[in-house]
Design a protein around this motif. Structure first.
Motif, PDB file in Angstrom:
ATOM      1  N   ASP A 182    -126.062 -42.181  14.892  1.00  0.00           N
ATOM      2  CA  ASP A 182    -125.637 -43.437  14.277  1.00  0.00           C
ATOM      3  C   ASP A 182    -124.241 -43.795  14.787  1.00  0.00           C
ATOM      4  OD1 ASP A 182    -124.409 -45.268  12.323  1.00  0.00           O
ATOM      5  OD2 ASP A 182    -126.234 -44.950  11.161  1.00  0.00           O
ATOM      6  N   SER A 183    -124.125 -44.919  15.464  1.00  0.00           N
ATOM      7  CA  SER A 183    -122.845 -45.287  16.089  1.00  0.00           C
ATOM      8  C   SER A 183    -121.745 -45.499  15.052  1.00  0.00           C
ATOM      9  CB  SER A 183    -123.023 -46.546  16.938  1.00  0.00           C
ATOM     10  OG  SER A 183    -123.485 -47.625  16.146  1.00  0.00           O
ATOM     11  N   GLN A 184    -122.097 -46.037  13.887  1.00  0.00           N
ATOM     12  CA  GLN A 184    -121.080 -46.234  12.847  1.00  0.00           C
ATOM     13  C   GLN A 184    -120.545 -44.901  12.332  1.00  0.00           C
ATOM     14  OE1 GLN A 184    -123.425 -49.232  10.353  1.00  0.00           O
ATOM     15  NE2 GLN A 184    -121.316 -49.878   9.995  1.00  0.00           N
ATOM     16  N   LEU A 185    -121.432 -43.946  12.190  1.00  0.00           N
ATOM     17  CA  LEU A 185    -121.010 -42.642  11.691  1.00  0.00           C
ATOM     18  C   LEU A 185    -120.247 -41.865  12.762  1.00  0.00           C
ATOM     19  CD1 LEU A 185    -124.218 -41.487   9.748  1.00  0.00           C
ATOM     20  CD2 LEU A 185    -122.208 -42.681   8.854  1.00  0.00           C
ATOM     21  N   SER A 186    -120.710 -41.927  13.997  1.00  0.00           N
ATOM     22  CA  SER A 186    -120.076 -41.142  15.057  1.00  0.00           C
ATOM     23  C   SER A 186    -118.652 -41.596  15.328  1.00  0.00           C
ATOM     24  CB  SER A 186    -120.909 -41.212  16.339  1.00  0.00           C
ATOM     25  OG  SER A 186    -121.011 -42.552  16.799  1.00  0.00           O
ATOM     26  N   GLU A 187    -118.308 -42.842  14.970  1.00  0.00           N
ATOM     27  CA  GLU A 187    -116.934 -43.309  15.127  1.00  0.00           C
ATOM     28  C   GLU A 187    -115.991 -42.663  14.123  1.00  0.00           C
ATOM     29  OE1 GLU A 187    -116.764 -47.521  14.909  1.00  0.00           O
ATOM     30  OE2 GLU A 187    -117.863 -47.853  16.786  1.00  0.00           O
ATOM     31  N   VAL A 188    -116.549 -42.223  13.006  1.00  0.00           N
ATOM     32  CA  VAL A 188    -115.731 -41.711  11.903  1.00  0.00           C
ATOM     33  C   VAL A 188    -115.858 -40.202  11.746  1.00  0.00           C
ATOM     34  CG1 VAL A 188    -115.400 -41.840   9.387  1.00  0.00           C
ATOM     35  CG2 VAL A 188    -115.891 -43.914  10.696  1.00  0.00           C
ATOM     36  N   MET A 189    -117.009 -39.645  12.096  1.00  0.00           N
ATOM     37  CA  MET A 189    -117.307 -38.244  11.791  1.00  0.00           C
ATOM     38  C   MET A 189    -117.450 -37.401  13.058  1.00  0.00           C
ATOM     39  SD  MET A 189    -120.097 -38.663   8.760  1.00  0.00           S
ATOM     40  CE  MET A 189    -119.566 -38.849   7.066  1.00  0.00           C
ATOM     41  N   ARG A 190    -116.952 -36.167  12.970  1.00  0.00           N
ATOM     42  CA  ARG A 190    -117.131 -35.185  14.036  1.00  0.00           C
ATOM     43  C   ARG A 190    -117.636 -33.887  13.399  1.00  0.00           C
ATOM     44  NH1 ARG A 190    -111.502 -35.252  17.337  1.00  0.00           N
ATOM     45  NH2 ARG A 190    -110.709 -34.517  15.332  1.00  0.00           N
ATOM     46  N   CYS A 191    -118.562 -33.263  14.081  1.00  0.00           N
ATOM     47  CA  CYS A 191    -119.196 -32.056  13.528  1.00  0.00           C
ATOM     48  C   CYS A 191    -118.977 -30.894  14.490  1.00  0.00           C
ATOM     49  CB  CYS A 191    -120.696 -32.313  13.329  1.00  0.00           C
ATOM     50  SG  CYS A 191    -121.544 -31.038  12.407  1.00  0.00           S
ATOM     51  N   TRP A 192    -118.297 -29.845  13.996  1.00  0.00           N
ATOM     52  CA  TRP A 192    -117.990 -28.671  14.807  1.00  0.00           C
ATOM     53  C   TRP A 192    -118.730 -27.481  14.222  1.00  0.00           C
ATOM     54  CZ3 TRP A 192    -115.095 -30.488  18.760  1.00  0.00           C
ATOM     55  CH2 TRP A 192    -114.347 -31.643  18.532  1.00  0.00           C
ATOM     56  N   ARG A 193    -119.620 -26.874  14.985  1.00  0.00           N
ATOM     57  CA  ARG A 193    -120.505 -25.841  14.444  1.00  0.00           C
ATOM     58  C   ARG A 193    -119.952 -24.431  14.625  1.00  0.00           C
ATOM     59  NH1 ARG A 193    -126.579 -26.582  16.199  1.00  0.00           N
ATOM     60  NH2 ARG A 193    -126.757 -24.924  14.658  1.00  0.00           N
ATOM     61  N   GLN A 194    -118.701 -24.296  14.903  1.00  0.00           N
ATOM     62  CA  GLN A 194    -118.156 -22.969  15.146  1.00  0.00           C
ATOM     63  C   GLN A 194    -117.904 -22.218  13.840  1.00  0.00           C
ATOM     64  OE1 GLN A 194    -114.681 -25.390  16.656  1.00  0.00           O
ATOM     65  NE2 GLN A 194    -113.691 -23.399  16.425  1.00  0.00           N
ATOM     66  N   SER A 195    -118.013 -20.895  13.902  1.00  0.00           N
ATOM     67  CA  SER A 195    -117.655 -20.068  12.757  1.00  0.00           C
ATOM     68  C   SER A 195    -116.148 -19.868  12.761  1.00  0.00           C
ATOM     69  CB  SER A 195    -118.363 -18.710  12.851  1.00  0.00           C
ATOM     70  OG  SER A 195    -119.763 -18.881  12.818  1.00  0.00           O
ATOM     71  N   LEU A 196    -115.560 -19.848  11.577  1.00  0.00           N
ATOM     72  CA  LEU A 196    -114.113 -19.796  11.462  1.00  0.00           C
ATOM     73  C   LEU A 196    -113.656 -18.549  10.719  1.00  0.00           C
ATOM     74  CD1 LEU A 196    -113.429 -23.487  10.376  1.00  0.00           C
ATOM     75  CD2 LEU A 196    -113.218 -22.545  12.676  1.00  0.00           C
ATOM     76  N   THR A 197    -112.552 -18.003  11.181  1.00  0.00           N
ATOM     77  CA  THR A 197    -111.908 -16.939  10.423  1.00  0.00           C
ATOM     78  C   THR A 197    -111.142 -17.560   9.265  1.00  0.00           C
ATOM     79  OG1 THR A 197    -109.872 -17.046  11.718  1.00  0.00           O
ATOM     80  CG2 THR A 197    -111.627 -15.599  12.541  1.00  0.00           C
ATOM     81  N   LEU A 198    -110.718 -16.716   8.346  1.00  0.00           N
ATOM     82  CA  LEU A 198    -109.956 -17.207   7.205  1.00  0.00           C
ATOM     83  C   LEU A 198    -108.656 -17.865   7.647  1.00  0.00           C
ATOM     84  CD1 LEU A 198    -109.909 -17.305   4.107  1.00  0.00           C
ATOM     85  CD2 LEU A 198    -108.693 -15.124   4.152  1.00  0.00           C
ATOM     86  N   SER A 199    -107.969 -17.277   8.615  1.00  0.00           N
ATOM     87  CA  SER A 199    -106.714 -17.862   9.079  1.00  0.00           C
ATOM     88  C   SER A 199    -106.950 -19.224   9.722  1.00  0.00           C
ATOM     89  CB  SER A 199    -106.011 -16.915  10.064  1.00  0.00           C
ATOM     90  OG  SER A 199    -106.820 -16.674  11.196  1.00  0.00           O
ATOM     91  N   GLU A 200    -108.068 -19.382  10.432  1.00  0.00           N
ATOM     92  CA  GLU A 200    -108.380 -20.685  11.022  1.00  0.00           C
ATOM     93  C   GLU A 200    -108.679 -21.720   9.951  1.00  0.00           C
ATOM     94  OE1 GLU A 200    -110.250 -19.414  15.349  1.00  0.00           O
ATOM     95  OE2 GLU A 200    -111.529 -19.361  13.570  1.00  0.00           O
ATOM     96  N   CYS A 201    -109.363 -21.311   8.891  1.00  0.00           N
ATOM     97  CA  CYS A 201    -109.624 -22.237   7.780  1.00  0.00           C
ATOM     98  C   CYS A 201    -108.315 -22.739   7.179  1.00  0.00           C
ATOM     99  CB  CYS A 201    -110.459 -21.548   6.709  1.00  0.00           C
ATOM    100  SG  CYS A 201    -112.163 -21.194   7.180  1.00  0.00           S
ATOM    101  N   HIS A 202    -107.371 -21.829   7.002  1.00  0.00           N
ATOM    102  CA  HIS A 202    -106.086 -22.235   6.413  1.00  0.00           C
ATOM    103  C   HIS A 202    -105.276 -23.079   7.388  1.00  0.00           C
ATOM    104  CE1 HIS A 202    -105.808 -20.533   2.386  1.00  0.00           C
ATOM    105  NE2 HIS A 202    -106.583 -19.565   2.829  1.00  0.00           N
ATOM    106  N   PHE A 203    -105.419 -22.815   8.674  1.00  0.00           N
ATOM    107  CA  PHE A 203    -104.744 -23.689   9.641  1.00  0.00           C
ATOM    108  C   PHE A 203    -105.271 -25.113   9.526  1.00  0.00           C
ATOM    109  CE2 PHE A 203    -105.298 -25.871  13.713  1.00  0.00           C
ATOM    110  CZ  PHE A 203    -103.980 -26.226  13.933  1.00  0.00           C
ATOM    111  N   LEU A 204    -106.594 -25.261   9.447  1.00  0.00           N
ATOM    112  CA  LEU A 204    -107.187 -26.592   9.331  1.00  0.00           C
ATOM    113  C   LEU A 204    -106.732 -27.295   8.053  1.00  0.00           C
ATOM    114  CD1 LEU A 204    -110.794 -25.773  10.542  1.00  0.00           C
ATOM    115  CD2 LEU A 204    -109.160 -27.270  11.707  1.00  0.00           C
ATOM    116  N   ALA A 205    -106.664 -26.533   6.964  1.00  0.00           N
ATOM    117  CA  ALA A 205    -106.215 -27.114   5.702  1.00  0.00           C
ATOM    118  C   ALA A 205    -104.756 -27.562   5.787  1.00  0.00           C
ATOM    119  CB  ALA A 205    -106.391 -26.106   4.570  1.00  0.00           C
ATOM    120  N   GLU A 206    -103.961 -26.829   6.550  1.00  0.00           N
ATOM    121  CA  GLU A 206    -102.552 -27.192   6.726  1.00  0.00           C
ATOM    122  C   GLU A 206    -102.399 -28.381   7.670  1.00  0.00           C
ATOM    123  OE1 GLU A 206     -98.402 -26.580   5.974  1.00  0.00           O
ATOM    124  OE2 GLU A 206    -100.229 -25.871   4.984  1.00  0.00           O
TER     125      GLU A 206
END
Length: 431
Positions: free
Chosen positions: A296-320
């Protein structure tokens, strides 16, 4: 020092929040006179990602009773799906599954046998004051109840999610008689949501006098809030402006989005009124939603989907690193309080919550003023939530400072204090 053994399917060291709930509060529990031990399947065998556990290794009573099909699945999923090793372990996993089916191997029973053995062995050495079993996997709690009775030890029942069917305000307990027996045996029952506690009390599965509600917490160590994970996708440039001259904000959703956390209404809201936001999804997203984000072109302009698994430190980096933290609660799970809501409070970012009206987090959000709670089934509510955060962003950030004392109730120190108070009361009542 009093000792408690907590037995769980995902003990500390596994990826995800289940074990991490306790590692955050461990240092403070010891200040209150409680030494925690943990038992369960070895994270090395049963978790794709593993985390460092700041706990003496002699307190981690891991078992190796993990079926070969699961072990090989873990080995497979630690590899890139395009690699030879991935497909090699996939073939071995298929062979193991066929063999287990042929010989009628019960992986759950095999794991529980190991749990019962390790609890008995650990108690011989440590002589625990309490033994606790954790559900949503009720078979784990049931096995721990049996071994606690065998050892003549007080039992604590920990209920993260109700064992039964829940849909909105309705709750139908599964295996009611066995649940009631276990909860009668327990000297205390701890629930991860006040509404879950209320449901069990109203269903007369547990006496109100020994039912306690608790929450997850946010860590207070500065190490959780460091930046610099360059391997993760970057945020949009802060200088990027939309037609209305407002900067693009970055919202991040971290963690699992299975089918029972549907986001089709979010899609509908974005199509109707595209927000001044880019939304990044990190972790598993159910296939239908992931496909729509791409096609969906409208959605793809706004949303990105990353399927990688994250460590806890990476999760907190993203939150920061983000501007807005997005939390999705399944519409059927009125009582669910996602750990990520509490885990990331220390980052002091405005929160956008999509969930069923009446969920306990709605009251927390409204009383603290740190975000917008939207009806997950109402696109207009979601549109208004985006507008509110975009237009009043500074007010939501300031609310963290204004309501600092109320927010600190969910800090690791204060949640640990609540834990210690509950456990001490259980022991006092027993005596």
């Amino acid at each position: 020092m009093k000792r408690i053994l907590l037995v769980m399917t995902q003990p500390p060291g596994c990826s995800g929040v289940m074990g991490h709930i306790y590692t955050k509060i461990l240092p403070f529990l010891e200040d209150h006179g409680w030494e925690f031990h943990f038992a369960g399947p070895s994270p090395r065998l049963a978790s794709v990602l593993t985390e460092h556990v700041d706990c003496p290794p002699e307190r981690l009573h891991y078992i190796n009773n993990v079926s070969w099909s699961l072990r090989l699945s873990i080995l497979k999923n630690r590899r890139n799906s395009r690699s030879f090793a991935y497909w090699f372990f996939a073939i071995l996993q298929s062979i193991a599954l066929a063999a287990e089916k042929l010989f009628r191997h019960d992986g759950r029973a095999y794991m529980l046998q190991g749990v019962e053995r390790i609890v008995i062995d650990a108690d011989k050495r440590w002589n625990f004051d309490l033994i606790a079993g954790k559900s949503p996997d009720f078979s784990m709690l049931d096995a721990v109840a049996r071994v606690a009775e065998q050892l003549h030890k007080p039992l604590v029942a920990m209920i993260v999610d109700p064992h039964g069917k829940r849909n909105g305000l309705e709750f139908y307990p599964y295996d009611r008689d066995r649940q009631e027996q276990v909860l009668t045996q327990a000297i205390g029952a701890m629930f991860m949501s006040p509404l879950t506690r209320e449901r069990y009390v109203q269903s007369q599965l547990v006496a109100a006098s020994k039912a306690y509600a608790f929450t997850d917490c946010y860590p207070t160590s500065e190490g959780y809030y460091l930046s610099g994970r360059s391997c993760l996708p970057s945020r949009p440039s802060s200088s990027t402006l939309l037609d209305n001259n407002k900067p693009i904000l970055r919202a991040v959703h971290i963690g699992m989005l299975p089918e029972w956390r549907p986001i089709e209404t979010l899609f509908e809201a974005i199509r109707s009124a595209p927000p001044s936001v880019v939304i990044d999804f990190f972790g598993y997203v159910y296939p239908a939603a992931r496909q729509l984000m791409k096609s969906d072109s409208q959605l793809s302009e706004v949303m990105r989907c990353w399927r990688q698994s994250l460590t806890l430190s990476e999760c907190h980096f993203l939150a920061e690193d983000c501007d807005i933290l997005l939390v999705v609660i399944g519409p059927r799970h009125l009582d669910n309080q996602p750990s990520k809501f509490f885990e990331f409070l220390g980052h002091r970012k405005p929160l956008l919550i999509l969930g069923p009206l009446g969920n306990p987090i709605e009251e927390i959000i409204n009383s603290l003023g740190i975000g917008a709670y939207c009806d997950i089934l109402n696109p207009d509510s979601i549109i208004n939530g985006f507008k509110k955060i975009s237009n009043q962003y500074g007010q939501f950030v300031s609310a963290y400072e204004i309501n600092n004392d109320k927010i600190e109730i969910y800090s690791a120190e204060q949640v640990a204090q609540h834990w210690a108070d509950c456990l001490n009361k259980m022991l006092t009542t027993k005596r």
